[in-house]
Design a protein around this motif. Sequence first.
Motif, PDB file in Angstrom:
ATOM      1  N   SER A 185      55.531  49.267  42.137  1.00 13.61           N
ATOM      2  CA  SER A 185      55.958  47.906  42.465  1.00 13.61           C
ATOM      3  C   SER A 185      55.258  47.486  43.746  1.00 13.61           C
ATOM      4  O   SER A 185      54.782  48.326  44.524  1.00 13.61           O
ATOM      5  CB  SER A 185      57.477  47.836  42.663  1.00 13.61           C
ATOM      6  N   HIS A 186      55.193  46.176  43.971  1.00 12.19           N
ATOM      7  CA  HIS A 186      54.537  45.680  45.176  1.00 12.19           C
ATOM      8  C   HIS A 186      55.245  46.179  46.431  1.00 12.19           C
ATOM      9  O   HIS A 186      54.587  46.573  47.402  1.00 12.19           O
ATOM     10  CB  HIS A 186      54.491  44.149  45.159  1.00 12.19           C
ATOM     11  N   ARG A 201      50.624  41.080  47.329  1.00 15.19           N
ATOM     12  CA  ARG A 201      50.874  40.194  46.184  1.00 15.19           C
ATOM     13  C   ARG A 201      49.766  39.151  46.034  1.00 15.19           C
ATOM     14  O   ARG A 201      49.443  38.736  44.924  1.00 15.19           O
ATOM     15  CB  ARG A 201      52.229  39.512  46.341  1.00 15.19           C
ATOM     16  N   TYR A 204      46.783  41.325  44.698  1.00 14.18           N
ATOM     17  CA  TYR A 204      47.075  41.895  43.368  1.00 14.18           C
ATOM     18  C   TYR A 204      48.353  41.236  42.852  1.00 14.18           C
ATOM     19  O   TYR A 204      49.453  41.750  43.066  1.00 14.18           O
ATOM     20  CB  TYR A 204      47.242  43.414  43.466  1.00 14.18           C
ATOM     21  N   THR A 206      49.906  40.854  40.026  1.00 15.59           N
ATOM     22  CA  THR A 206      50.773  41.422  38.995  1.00 15.59           C
ATOM     23  C   THR A 206      50.847  42.936  39.120  1.00 15.59           C
ATOM     24  O   THR A 206      49.989  43.572  39.738  1.00 15.59           O
ATOM     25  CB  THR A 206      50.260  41.073  37.586  1.00 15.59           C
ATOM     26  N   THR A 207      51.880  43.508  38.482  1.00 15.42           N
ATOM     27  CA  THR A 207      51.988  44.965  38.442  1.00 15.42           C
ATOM     28  C   THR A 207      50.831  45.567  37.659  1.00 15.42           C
ATOM     29  O   THR A 207      50.354  46.666  37.978  1.00 15.42           O
ATOM     30  CB  THR A 207      53.325  45.381  37.807  1.00 15.42           C
ATOM     31  N   ASP A 208      50.336  44.851  36.654  1.00 18.40           N
ATOM     32  CA  ASP A 208      49.191  45.331  35.884  1.00 18.40           C
ATOM     33  C   ASP A 208      47.951  45.489  36.769  1.00 18.40           C
ATOM     34  O   ASP A 208      47.181  46.438  36.609  1.00 18.40           O
ATOM     35  CB  ASP A 208      48.876  44.378  34.734  1.00 18.40           C
ATOM     36  N   SER A 209      47.779  44.555  37.700  1.00 16.37           N
ATOM     37  CA  SER A 209      46.618  44.664  38.589  1.00 16.37           C
ATOM     38  C   SER A 209      46.759  45.863  39.519  1.00 16.37           C
ATOM     39  O   SER A 209      45.766  46.520  39.850  1.00 16.37           O
ATOM     40  CB  SER A 209      46.424  43.368  39.392  1.00 16.37           C
TER      41      SER A 209
END
Length: 219
Positions: A185-186, A201, A204, A206-209
């Motif tokens: 998670s961020h 954030r 990146y 998203t969590t996918d990034s």
Amino acid sequence: MHVDDIITIAGEVIPGDQRGRLLNFPTANISVSPDDVVPDGVWAATTEIDGVTYAAAVSIGVRPTYYAPGTGVRLLEAHIIDFDGDLYGLELVVRLHVLLRLQQRFQGSEHLVRQLKRDVSRTRSWAESVLRAAPTEPQPHGRWGPNQRKSPGINHEARAARLTGERELRIQNAAVEASRRGELSHDFVSELAGVPAGLLRWQYPTTDSLARVASKPSR
């Protein structure tokens, strides 16, 4: 308006709206508490980076041109004159010397840019007058002025690249560790890497990034 005592504000440089860069006036942003008694407005200021003191046109306020009353976050936005580098995540100390004008709402970006040019010009003139009045002997913490972009022996571009590379490596290692723990998670990567969550954030979204960063070959 000159102030009797120089006002100092220090804080971590955080991402803003990126609007200043789009307007060709990039800024280093520091969060300012709504309860802080420093007057909102545009200031002629100085800040020190790598031992060199730069002049800066600084805006403090809630950006009323783009935000309705009560909706804007209060920020210190420093346009550091003749400096180009990555300061995200670093601690910056800004010294406010002269209040040039109070904050005001403009009809749009075009009107704002015209005023920003005047603000930067006034800040340059102020810095030049201070430099002419300053002692001519070398100063231990550097000098300020519109022509001193880099100090001898310091390559700001190389330093910015090094800091960015170090930060990216911390983020990658943190993403790998967070993924290994099943807690990607961020907020957790931010904590592990020692990088502001807002910057993470922004870089990146998203969590996918973040997952893609974790899957990159280790450097």
